[in-house]
Enzyme design. Sequence first.
Site, PDB file in Angstrom:
ATOM      1  N   CYS A  14       0.865  -1.153   0.000  1.00  0.00           N
ATOM      2  CA  CYS A  14       0.000   0.000   0.000  1.00  0.00           C
ATOM      3  C   CYS A  14       0.915   1.219   0.000  1.00  0.00           C
ATOM      4  O   CYS A  14       2.133   1.109   0.019  1.00  0.00           O
ATOM      5  CB  CYS A  14      -0.906  -0.009   1.218  1.00  0.00           C
ATOM      6  SG  CYS A  14       0.027   0.244   2.710  1.00  0.00           S
ATOM      7  N   ARG A  40       0.819   1.932  -6.223  1.00  0.00           N
ATOM      8  CA  ARG A  40       1.106   0.881  -5.226  1.00  0.00           C
ATOM      9  C   ARG A  40      -0.172   0.239  -4.723  1.00  0.00           C
ATOM     10  O   ARG A  40      -0.147  -0.759  -4.023  1.00  0.00           O
ATOM     11  CB  ARG A  40       1.855   1.475  -4.026  1.00  0.00           C
ATOM     12  CG  ARG A  40       3.246   1.970  -4.320  1.00  0.00           C
ATOM     13  CD  ARG A  40       3.858   2.605  -3.087  1.00  0.00           C
ATOM     14  NE  ARG A  40       4.005   1.646  -2.019  1.00  0.00           N
ATOM     15  CZ  ARG A  40       5.087   0.888  -1.872  1.00  0.00           C
ATOM     16  NH1 ARG A  40       6.058   0.979  -2.729  1.00  0.00           N
ATOM     17  NH2 ARG A  40       5.186   0.036  -0.882  1.00  0.00           N
ATOM     18  N   TRP A  87      -3.919  -1.626  -1.065  1.00  0.00           N
ATOM     19  CA  TRP A  87      -3.991  -2.654  -2.107  1.00  0.00           C
ATOM     20  C   TRP A  87      -4.347  -3.931  -1.372  1.00  0.00           C
ATOM     21  O   TRP A  87      -3.493  -4.569  -0.777  1.00  0.00           O
ATOM     22  CB  TRP A  87      -2.632  -2.776  -2.808  1.00  0.00           C
ATOM     23  CG  TRP A  87      -2.517  -3.944  -3.742  1.00  0.00           C
ATOM     24  CD1 TRP A  87      -2.077  -5.197  -3.437  1.00  0.00           C
ATOM     25  CD2 TRP A  87      -2.853  -3.993  -5.125  1.00  0.00           C
ATOM     26  NE1 TRP A  87      -2.117  -6.000  -4.538  1.00  0.00           N
ATOM     27  CE2 TRP A  87      -2.597  -5.296  -5.601  1.00  0.00           C
ATOM     28  CE3 TRP A  87      -3.345  -3.063  -6.017  1.00  0.00           C
ATOM     29  CZ2 TRP A  87      -2.804  -5.690  -6.914  1.00  0.00           C
ATOM     30  CZ3 TRP A  87      -3.552  -3.458  -7.327  1.00  0.00           C
ATOM     31  CH2 TRP A  87      -3.301  -4.754  -7.776  1.00  0.00           C
ATOM     32  N   ASN A 113       1.694  -0.366   6.765  1.00  0.00           N
ATOM     33  CA  ASN A 113       1.876  -1.268   5.640  1.00  0.00           C
ATOM     34  C   ASN A 113       2.639  -2.461   6.189  1.00  0.00           C
ATOM     35  O   ASN A 113       3.653  -2.295   6.856  1.00  0.00           O
ATOM     36  CB  ASN A 113       2.701  -0.584   4.535  1.00  0.00           C
ATOM     37  CG  ASN A 113       2.895  -1.523   3.338  1.00  0.00           C
ATOM     38  OD1 ASN A 113       2.177  -2.501   3.204  1.00  0.00           O
ATOM     39  ND2 ASN A 113       3.861  -1.199   2.491  1.00  0.00           N
ATOM     40  N   GLY A 114       2.130  -3.665   5.951  1.00  0.00           N
ATOM     41  CA  GLY A 114       2.842  -4.859   6.421  1.00  0.00           C
ATOM     42  C   GLY A 114       1.867  -5.848   7.017  1.00  0.00           C
ATOM     43  O   GLY A 114       0.663  -5.784   6.786  1.00  0.00           O
ATOM     44  N   GLU A 496       6.250 -17.978 -24.403  1.00  0.00           N
ATOM     45  CA  GLU A 496       6.209 -16.732 -23.602  1.00  0.00           C
ATOM     46  C   GLU A 496       7.406 -15.846 -23.917  1.00  0.00           C
ATOM     47  O   GLU A 496       7.284 -14.633 -24.052  1.00  0.00           O
ATOM     48  CB  GLU A 496       6.136 -17.065 -22.111  1.00  0.00           C
ATOM     49  CG  GLU A 496       6.168 -15.867 -21.180  1.00  0.00           C
ATOM     50  CD  GLU A 496       5.059 -14.833 -21.425  1.00  0.00           C
ATOM     51  OE1 GLU A 496       4.083 -15.145 -22.134  1.00  0.00           O
ATOM     52  OE2 GLU A 496       5.212 -13.698 -20.923  1.00  0.00           O
ATOM     53  N   LYS A 500       7.121 -12.001 -25.392  1.00  0.00           N
ATOM     54  CA  LYS A 500       7.794 -10.845 -24.775  1.00  0.00           C
ATOM     55  C   LYS A 500       8.577 -10.080 -25.830  1.00  0.00           C
ATOM     56  O   LYS A 500       8.492  -8.868 -25.934  1.00  0.00           O
ATOM     57  CB  LYS A 500       8.719 -11.309 -23.647  1.00  0.00           C
ATOM     58  CG  LYS A 500       7.968 -11.756 -22.407  1.00  0.00           C
ATOM     59  CD  LYS A 500       7.487 -10.623 -21.571  1.00  0.00           C
ATOM     60  CE  LYS A 500       6.068 -10.332 -21.374  1.00  0.00           C
ATOM     61  NZ  LYS A 500       4.955 -11.104 -21.579  1.00  0.00           N
ATOM     62  N   GLU A 503       6.176  -8.355 -28.507  1.00  0.00           N
ATOM     63  CA  GLU A 503       5.224  -7.308 -28.096  1.00  0.00           C
ATOM     64  C   GLU A 503       5.917  -6.011 -27.689  1.00  0.00           C
ATOM     65  O   GLU A 503       5.277  -4.973 -27.668  1.00  0.00           O
ATOM     66  CB  GLU A 503       4.308  -7.801 -26.987  1.00  0.00           C
ATOM     67  CG  GLU A 503       4.913  -7.965 -25.627  1.00  0.00           C
ATOM     68  CD  GLU A 503       3.839  -8.331 -24.577  1.00  0.00           C
ATOM     69  OE1 GLU A 503       2.734  -7.748 -24.590  1.00  0.00           O
ATOM     70  OE2 GLU A 503       4.123  -9.200 -23.743  1.00  0.00           O
ATOM     71  N   HIS A 519       9.586 -30.303 -38.912  1.00  0.00           N
ATOM     72  CA  HIS A 519       8.323 -30.421 -39.665  1.00  0.00           C
ATOM     73  C   HIS A 519       7.982 -29.106 -40.360  1.00  0.00           C
ATOM     74  O   HIS A 519       6.801 -28.783 -40.523  1.00  0.00           O
ATOM     75  CB  HIS A 519       7.207 -30.843 -38.716  1.00  0.00           C
ATOM     76  CG  HIS A 519       7.487 -32.150 -38.049  1.00  0.00           C
ATOM     77  ND1 HIS A 519       7.362 -33.365 -38.689  1.00  0.00           N
ATOM     78  CD2 HIS A 519       7.962 -32.432 -36.808  1.00  0.00           C
ATOM     79  CE1 HIS A 519       7.717 -34.337 -37.864  1.00  0.00           C
ATOM     80  NE2 HIS A 519       8.082 -33.812 -36.713  1.00  0.00           N
ATOM     81  N   LYS A 618      -2.948  -2.654 -21.377  1.00  0.00           N
ATOM     82  CA  LYS A 618      -2.596  -3.526 -20.246  1.00  0.00           C
ATOM     83  C   LYS A 618      -3.688  -4.554 -19.995  1.00  0.00           C
ATOM     84  O   LYS A 618      -3.424  -5.690 -19.685  1.00  0.00           O
ATOM     85  CB  LYS A 618      -2.378  -2.694 -18.974  1.00  0.00           C
ATOM     86  CG  LYS A 618      -2.000  -3.529 -17.751  1.00  0.00           C
ATOM     87  CD  LYS A 618      -0.732  -4.309 -17.973  1.00  0.00           C
ATOM     88  CE  LYS A 618      -0.402  -5.266 -16.847  1.00  0.00           C
ATOM     89  NZ  LYS A 618       0.664  -6.227 -17.226  1.00  0.00           N
TER      90      LYS A 618
HETATM   91  C1  AGP Z   1       1.335 -10.149 -21.936  1.00  0.00           C
HETATM   92  O1  AGP Z   1       2.603  -9.531 -21.813  1.00  0.00           O
HETATM   93  C2  AGP Z   1       0.307  -9.240 -22.541  1.00  0.00           C
HETATM   94  N1  AGP Z   1       0.207  -8.027 -21.810  1.00  0.00           N
HETATM   95  C3  AGP Z   1      -1.040  -9.941 -22.755  1.00  0.00           C
HETATM   96  O2  AGP Z   1      -0.818 -11.099 -23.530  1.00  0.00           O
HETATM   97  C4  AGP Z   1      -1.783 -10.367 -21.470  1.00  0.00           C
HETATM   98  O3  AGP Z   1      -1.101 -11.436 -20.868  1.00  0.00           O
HETATM   99  C5  AGP Z   1      -3.196 -10.815 -21.875  1.00  0.00           C
HETATM  100  O4  AGP Z   1      -3.881  -9.719 -22.410  1.00  0.00           O
HETATM  101  C6  AGP Z   1      -3.979 -11.402 -20.695  1.00  0.00           C
HETATM  102  O5  AGP Z   1      -4.144 -10.417 -19.715  1.00  0.00           O
HETATM  103  P1  AGP Z   1      -4.694 -10.883 -18.269  1.00  0.00           P
HETATM  104  O6  AGP Z   1      -3.642 -11.772 -17.685  1.00  0.00           O
HETATM  105  O7  AGP Z   1      -4.872  -9.613 -17.512  1.00  0.00           O
HETATM  106  O8  AGP Z   1      -5.961 -11.625 -18.488  1.00  0.00           O
END
Ligand code: AGP
Length: 623
Positions: A14, A40, A87, A113-114, A496, A500, A503, A519, A618
């Site tokens: 928090c 935070r 939070w 906080n804690g 993954e 990374k 994106e 293949h 996000k």
């Molecule tokens: C991952 O780096 C991306 N930001 C995106 O693939 C993300 O994982 C996806 O939109 C799912 O989001 P969520 O975990 O909030 O459901």
Amino acid sequence: MENYKKEENQIIMCGIIGIASRDKNVKGRLVDSLKRLEYRGYDSSGIALRIKDGIFIKKRQGRVAELEEELKGNTFNSEVGIGHTRWATHGEPSCKNSHPHTDCTGKIALVHNGIIENYKELKKELEDSGHIFTSSTDTEVIAHLIEENLKEYTFIEAFRKAVKTLEGSFAIVALFSEEGSLYVARKDSPLVIGIGDRENFVASDVPAFLPWTDRVIFLEDGEMCKMTPNSVETYNFEGKSLKKEVIKVPWNLAQAEKGGYKHFMLKEIYEQGKAVGDTIGARLERDDEKVALEGDFPIPPEEIERILILACGTSYHAGLVGKFYLEEISGIPVYVDYGSEFRYRKPIINEKTLVIAVSQSGETADTIGAVRLAREKGARIISICNVLGSTLTRISDVTFHTYAGPEISVASTKAFTTQLSLFFLLALDLGSRRGFLSDEKEREYVREILSLPVKIEDILKKDKKEGIIREIAVKISSARNALYLGRNVNYPIALEGALKLKEISYIHAEGYPAGEMKHGPIALIDEETPTVFIATESSVLKKVKSNMEEIKSRNGKIISLVSDGEKELSELSDYIIRVPGINEYLAPILNIIPLQLLAYHAADYLGHDVDQPRNLAKSVTVE
Ligand code: AGP
């Protein structure tokens, strides 16, 4: 690793602010500071001001802007005040559980906080002495403890004795209506003092007061202080006076919110040791090395016929790793599906199907749509989620929270490693309760998972010290395509790692099962296309090695992720990244970190907006 069980309403992270100033406009600046600390935590917020006839308190669920709205028209002036953003990780955010909290008399207000681990015993003693509590938080106990001590001691002594009685972690700022001072104490939870001109500050983080001063005192654990607008006296918990150095922080405000890191993504990559530690630490009984989850499954473990994991993006990749954990450790068949695919299918589901929905934000429309469909078909739902009170948690029967803290950068990092950690614990619990996992094997796995935070820190320390990953990232930054290859439980890590890179650096990268190269994809190999191999110690390492030879014989550039001490693969690799050894099922949690850093350094070198890459959000709350 502290084996504390998180109780109702205890929180992981928090924001705290305290101001003692001659300028009398403390209220407005408390709110400004809370806004800067909102990254935070933002379930609820509150302030307390010392006014003529006592203490004025205003608390509000929701964002700080809503608290600010409520404070409009309120004419109180004050020289001394405290504020808090919460939070929450347990219990719905609520006004009564928000900070500041007070004692029975209302003369003491404080924020914290804690985690106070002995709060239950202390609360019982205080209630037996007649104290009346208004919340179920651990924090409120501190206010009543000081009040009890005040019957015999001065305030500073009452505060110090209270602090010495507490067990666990705490950053505390207390306000006493009968003097214009703030009282501060710190143990295992961040607090920093700001030294201004006829005013002083205390906060969880430098950004909270950076517009007004860049001169700070970093309190250490076991230290406390008494603060007025003109003075800051520091002591240890034994009451010994301390001389603390005042340091000038080399940050501007934008940097400071990132704790000195250039981007939130790098900060969040570096927070993974703590994030994984918090996520597993709350769910392990260290003494008998067993898993102790805070919630139960909506279907008795022995009745679960199959598990369906639903997610998108990085969370989907976490689900692919979760499949390995659950099948290997609990013996239940597992299917993983994209939310966006599942929701338009005619899935075969019954009441013995357990759905595990995975989402950092808990707001991803495709995952939510898929869960709603599964529920209509009779499935029972658990979710793995990082945001309390989010939509997904409200449509799940049970939610297991990752304790990663707010993840700001669009590219998901600490959410992923905490999701994997949580999947592993769920698998251990199911395996043990279905009699599929022996006690002895469970204890062995628990010991291994407890080694994760230290091994994560080792990887991060090495990155900071050696800079090898940055060098490799610069080399591959001019590539137009890249391949990521892994087998078995590391195949999802290849996916993954590729996600990374693409994106945030916009380099096209594809994750593939290493065995699938022959293949088709091997036609892509040339000197311009780097291949990243996840070649850490495992039961399929020999197979991975032969795939590396296939690439090498076609002049492909190879970047290998290998376990410490590995020798054979060097002659096949153009670049080597070493990671600490660990059980092969837990290796993905370590292996992804260098790949996160590789993507980060490539994007940073290319000058991209790492935290807000083009075209991305996000949380994808649209279909
Ligand atoms: C991952 O780096 C991306 N930001 C995106 O693939 C993300 O994982 C996806 O939109 C799912 O989001 P969520 O975990 O909030 O459901």
